[in-house]
Design a protein around this motif. Structure first.
Motif, PDB file in Angstrom:
ATOM      1  N   ASN A   1       0.969  -1.091   0.284  1.00  0.00           N
ATOM      2  CA  ASN A   1      -0.112   0.438   0.348  1.00  0.00           C
ATOM      3  C   ASN A   1       0.805   1.540  -0.736  1.00  0.00           C
ATOM      4  OD1 ASN A   1      -2.694   1.678   0.160  1.00  0.00           O
ATOM      5  ND2 ASN A   1      -2.479   0.921   1.640  1.00  0.00           N
ATOM      6  N   GLY A   2       1.781   1.264  -1.266  1.00  0.00           N
ATOM      7  CA  GLY A   2       2.832   2.851  -0.737  1.00  0.00           C
ATOM      8  C   GLY A   2       3.871   2.253  -1.248  1.00  0.00           C
ATOM      9  N   ASN A   3       4.031   0.537   0.137  1.00  0.00           N
ATOM     10  CA  ASN A   3       5.024   0.400   0.600  1.00  0.00           C
ATOM     11  C   ASN A   3       4.794  -1.416   0.657  1.00  0.00           C
ATOM     12  OD1 ASN A   3       8.324   0.679   1.673  1.00  0.00           O
ATOM     13  ND2 ASN A   3       7.454   1.677   3.775  1.00  0.00           N
ATOM     14  N   TYR A   4       6.274  -2.296   0.762  1.00  0.00           N
ATOM     15  CA  TYR A   4       4.865  -3.902   0.418  1.00  0.00           C
ATOM     16  C   TYR A   4       5.520  -3.444   2.723  1.00  0.00           C
ATOM     17  CZ  TYR A   4       6.458  -4.808  -4.004  1.00  0.00           C
ATOM     18  OH  TYR A   4       6.646  -4.493  -4.514  1.00  0.00           O
ATOM     19  N   ALA A   5       4.593  -4.761   3.414  1.00  0.00           N
ATOM     20  CA  ALA A   5       4.560  -4.535   4.078  1.00  0.00           C
ATOM     21  C   ALA A   5       4.137  -6.098   4.871  1.00  0.00           C
ATOM     22  CB  ALA A   5       3.165  -3.698   5.447  1.00  0.00           C
ATOM     23  N   ALA A   6       4.844  -6.548   5.860  1.00  0.00           N
ATOM     24  CA  ALA A   6       4.513  -7.883   5.759  1.00  0.00           C
ATOM     25  C   ALA A   6       4.235  -8.703   7.630  1.00  0.00           C
ATOM     26  CB  ALA A   6       5.858  -9.205   5.702  1.00  0.00           C
ATOM     27  N   ALA A   7       3.708  -9.810   7.705  1.00  0.00           N
ATOM     28  CA  ALA A   7       4.263 -10.595   9.561  1.00  0.00           C
ATOM     29  C   ALA A   7       3.471 -11.833   8.933  1.00  0.00           C
ATOM     30  CB  ALA A   7       3.256  -9.986   9.727  1.00  0.00           C
ATOM     31  N   PRO A   8       4.357 -12.515   9.462  1.00  0.00           N
ATOM     32  CA  PRO A   8       4.293 -13.907   9.587  1.00  0.00           C
ATOM     33  C   PRO A   8       2.688 -14.038   9.600  1.00  0.00           C
ATOM     34  CG  PRO A   8       6.057 -13.609  10.998  1.00  0.00           C
ATOM     35  CD  PRO A   8       5.475 -12.135  10.902  1.00  0.00           C
ATOM     36  N   GLU A   9       2.557 -15.459   9.312  1.00  0.00           N
ATOM     37  CA  GLU A   9       0.982 -15.947   8.918  1.00  0.00           C
ATOM     38  C   GLU A   9       0.203 -16.622  11.053  1.00  0.00           C
ATOM     39  OE1 GLU A   9      -0.972 -19.487   7.640  1.00  0.00           O
ATOM     40  OE2 GLU A   9      -1.137 -17.553   5.808  1.00  0.00           O
ATOM     41  N   ASN A  10       1.973 -16.674  11.631  1.00  0.00           N
ATOM     42  CA  ASN A  10       1.742 -17.589  13.291  1.00  0.00           C
ATOM     43  C   ASN A  10       2.233 -16.332  13.580  1.00  0.00           C
ATOM     44  OD1 ASN A  10       2.320 -18.857  14.871  1.00  0.00           O
ATOM     45  ND2 ASN A  10       3.974 -20.251  14.800  1.00  0.00           N
ATOM     46  N   ASP A  11       1.639 -16.123  14.358  1.00  0.00           N
ATOM     47  CA  ASP A  11       0.643 -15.426  15.615  1.00  0.00           C
ATOM     48  C   ASP A  11       1.704 -14.967  17.248  1.00  0.00           C
ATOM     49  OD1 ASP A  11      -1.440 -13.943  14.426  1.00  0.00           O
ATOM     50  OD2 ASP A  11      -2.626 -15.571  15.381  1.00  0.00           O
ATOM     51  N   ASP A  12       2.184 -16.431  16.841  1.00  0.00           N
ATOM     52  CA  ASP A  12       3.598 -16.403  17.840  1.00  0.00           C
ATOM     53  C   ASP A  12       5.055 -16.063  17.552  1.00  0.00           C
ATOM     54  OD1 ASP A  12       1.404 -17.882  19.248  1.00  0.00           O
ATOM     55  OD2 ASP A  12       2.574 -19.888  18.619  1.00  0.00           O
ATOM     56  N   ILE A  13       4.638 -15.817  16.375  1.00  0.00           N
ATOM     57  CA  ILE A  13       5.814 -15.354  15.939  1.00  0.00           C
ATOM     58  C   ILE A  13       5.497 -13.687  15.544  1.00  0.00           C
ATOM     59  CG2 ILE A  13       7.588 -14.400  14.228  1.00  0.00           C
ATOM     60  CD1 ILE A  13       6.846 -17.661  13.515  1.00  0.00           C
ATOM     61  N   ALA A  14       6.442 -12.682  16.557  1.00  0.00           N
ATOM     62  CA  ALA A  14       5.647 -10.944  17.239  1.00  0.00           C
ATOM     63  C   ALA A  14       6.664 -10.715  16.324  1.00  0.00           C
ATOM     64  CB  ALA A  14       5.106 -11.172  18.149  1.00  0.00           C
ATOM     65  N   CYS A  15       6.717 -11.048  14.219  1.00  0.00           N
ATOM     66  CA  CYS A  15       7.590  -9.404  13.889  1.00  0.00           C
ATOM     67  C   CYS A  15       6.631  -9.202  12.481  1.00  0.00           C
ATOM     68  CB  CYS A  15       8.321 -10.318  13.152  1.00  0.00           C
ATOM     69  SG  CYS A  15       9.702 -11.031  14.518  1.00  0.00           S
ATOM     70  N   VAL A  16       6.746  -7.869  12.384  1.00  0.00           N
ATOM     71  CA  VAL A  16       6.297  -7.223  11.204  1.00  0.00           C
ATOM     72  C   VAL A  16       7.320  -6.608  10.360  1.00  0.00           C
ATOM     73  CG1 VAL A  16       4.535  -6.509  11.932  1.00  0.00           C
ATOM     74  CG2 VAL A  16       6.008  -4.603  12.385  1.00  0.00           C
ATOM     75  N   ALA A  17       8.009  -6.028   9.130  1.00  0.00           N
ATOM     76  CA  ALA A  17       8.228  -5.329   7.973  1.00  0.00           C
ATOM     77  C   ALA A  17       8.194  -4.847   7.592  1.00  0.00           C
ATOM     78  CB  ALA A  17       9.688  -6.227   8.114  1.00  0.00           C
ATOM     79  N   THR A  18       8.967  -3.780   6.682  1.00  0.00           N
ATOM     80  CA  THR A  18       8.536  -2.790   5.881  1.00  0.00           C
ATOM     81  C   THR A  18       9.673  -2.577   4.801  1.00  0.00           C
ATOM     82  OG1 THR A  18       8.684  -0.937   6.830  1.00  0.00           O
ATOM     83  CG2 THR A  18       6.518  -2.115   7.227  1.00  0.00           C
ATOM     84  N   GLY A  19       9.415  -2.712   3.296  1.00  0.00           N
ATOM     85  CA  GLY A  19      10.373  -1.775   2.670  1.00  0.00           C
ATOM     86  C   GLY A  19      10.288  -1.537   1.710  1.00  0.00           C
ATOM     87  N   HIS A  20      10.643  -0.483   0.881  1.00  0.00           N
ATOM     88  CA  HIS A  20      10.265  -0.170  -0.310  1.00  0.00           C
ATOM     89  C   HIS A  20      10.318  -0.686  -1.891  1.00  0.00           C
ATOM     90  CE1 HIS A  20      10.203   3.831   1.397  1.00  0.00           C
ATOM     91  NE2 HIS A  20      11.254   3.625   2.401  1.00  0.00           N
ATOM     92  N   SER A  21      11.137  -1.614  -1.949  1.00  0.00           N
ATOM     93  CA  SER A  21      11.786  -3.272  -1.856  1.00  0.00           C
ATOM     94  C   SER A  21      10.668  -4.357  -1.895  1.00  0.00           C
ATOM     95  CB  SER A  21      12.154  -2.518  -3.125  1.00  0.00           C
ATOM     96  OG  SER A  21      13.784  -3.449  -2.615  1.00  0.00           O
ATOM     97  N   LEU A  22      10.403  -4.890  -2.533  1.00  0.00           N
ATOM     98  CA  LEU A  22      10.604  -6.507  -2.067  1.00  0.00           C
ATOM     99  C   LEU A  22      11.424  -7.297  -1.391  1.00  0.00           C
ATOM    100  CD1 LEU A  22       8.296  -8.832  -1.780  1.00  0.00           C
ATOM    101  CD2 LEU A  22       8.630  -9.854  -3.601  1.00  0.00           C
ATOM    102  N   ASP A  23      13.186  -6.714  -1.705  1.00  0.00           N
ATOM    103  CA  ASP A  23      14.116  -6.992  -1.604  1.00  0.00           C
ATOM    104  C   ASP A  23      14.344  -6.698  -0.004  1.00  0.00           C
ATOM    105  OD1 ASP A  23      13.890  -8.904  -3.250  1.00  0.00           O
ATOM    106  OD2 ASP A  23      15.904  -7.425  -4.406  1.00  0.00           O
ATOM    107  N   GLU A  24      14.297  -5.818  -0.464  1.00  0.00           N
ATOM    108  CA  GLU A  24      14.725  -4.909   0.997  1.00  0.00           C
ATOM    109  C   GLU A  24      13.481  -5.727   2.320  1.00  0.00           C
ATOM    110  OE1 GLU A  24      14.188  -0.151   2.981  1.00  0.00           O
ATOM    111  OE2 GLU A  24      13.826  -0.434   1.210  1.00  0.00           O
ATOM    112  N   LEU A  25      12.368  -5.425   2.584  1.00  0.00           N
ATOM    113  CA  LEU A  25      11.204  -6.564   2.981  1.00  0.00           C
ATOM    114  C   LEU A  25      11.793  -7.169   2.961  1.00  0.00           C
ATOM    115  CD1 LEU A  25       8.507  -6.057   3.848  1.00  0.00           C
ATOM    116  CD2 LEU A  25       7.652  -7.777   2.177  1.00  0.00           C
ATOM    117  N   LYS A  26      12.233  -8.171   2.091  1.00  0.00           N
ATOM    118  CA  LYS A  26      12.948  -9.463   3.207  1.00  0.00           C
ATOM    119  C   LYS A  26      13.673  -9.323   3.550  1.00  0.00           C
ATOM    120  CE  LYS A  26      11.166 -12.354  -1.731  1.00  0.00           C
ATOM    121  NZ  LYS A  26      11.690 -12.921  -2.447  1.00  0.00           N
TER     122      LYS A  26
END
Length: 133
Positions: A11-36
């Motif tokens: 949504n103007g930037n990549y954002a991601a979170a694991p599907e498993n709620d026990d892994i409390a992480c989020v990340a963003t990035g301007h590119s998919l490589d940066e997000l990864k």
């Protein structure tokens, strides 16, 4: 050790979170490589924090990370934009260009069957490109 499924949206930037709620992480990035890269770093910090605090580490974080990246339709269409024009995806899928634009902007969300058609169309374009010698 299990596979970590990471859901990626755009949504103007990549954002991601694991599907498993026990892994409390989020990340963003301007590119998919940066997000990864940011997500891998966040997962490492999360694992380290859990171990330092004496908490149980989810099985997916034990050992080497095995990540499966699941892109939303919006993220998929945004990512492929730099590789192939949306008109080519429309032609390969038989989906109206305006409808693809609605999916890419997030105005509408495709049904699972429609998302599969989009992904299959992108794969078809890739197969045609790799067949060139």
């Amino acid at each position: 050790m299990g596979k970590i499924i990471v859901n990626v949206d755009w949504n103007g930037n990549y954002a991601a979170a694991p599907e498993n709620d026990d892994i409390a992480c989020v990340a963003t990035g301007h590119s998919l490589d940066e997000l990864k890269a940011n997500m891998v770093e966040a997962l490492g910090f999360h694992k380290e924090g859990l171990m330092d605090a004496g908490y149980e580490v989810p099985a997916e974080l034990a050992g080497d990370l095995d990540i499966d990246w699941h892109l939303s339709t919006r993220a998929l269409l945004h990512y492929t934009e730099k590789l192939v024009p949306r008109t080519a995806i429309a032609k390969a899928t038989g989906i109206n260009l305006q409808q693809l634009t609605h999916y890419a902007s997030g105005w509408r969300n495709p049904r699972p069957e429609m998302r599969k058609r989009i992904l299959d169309g992108v794969h078809k374009i890739g197969e045609e490109l790799t067949a060139i010698s």
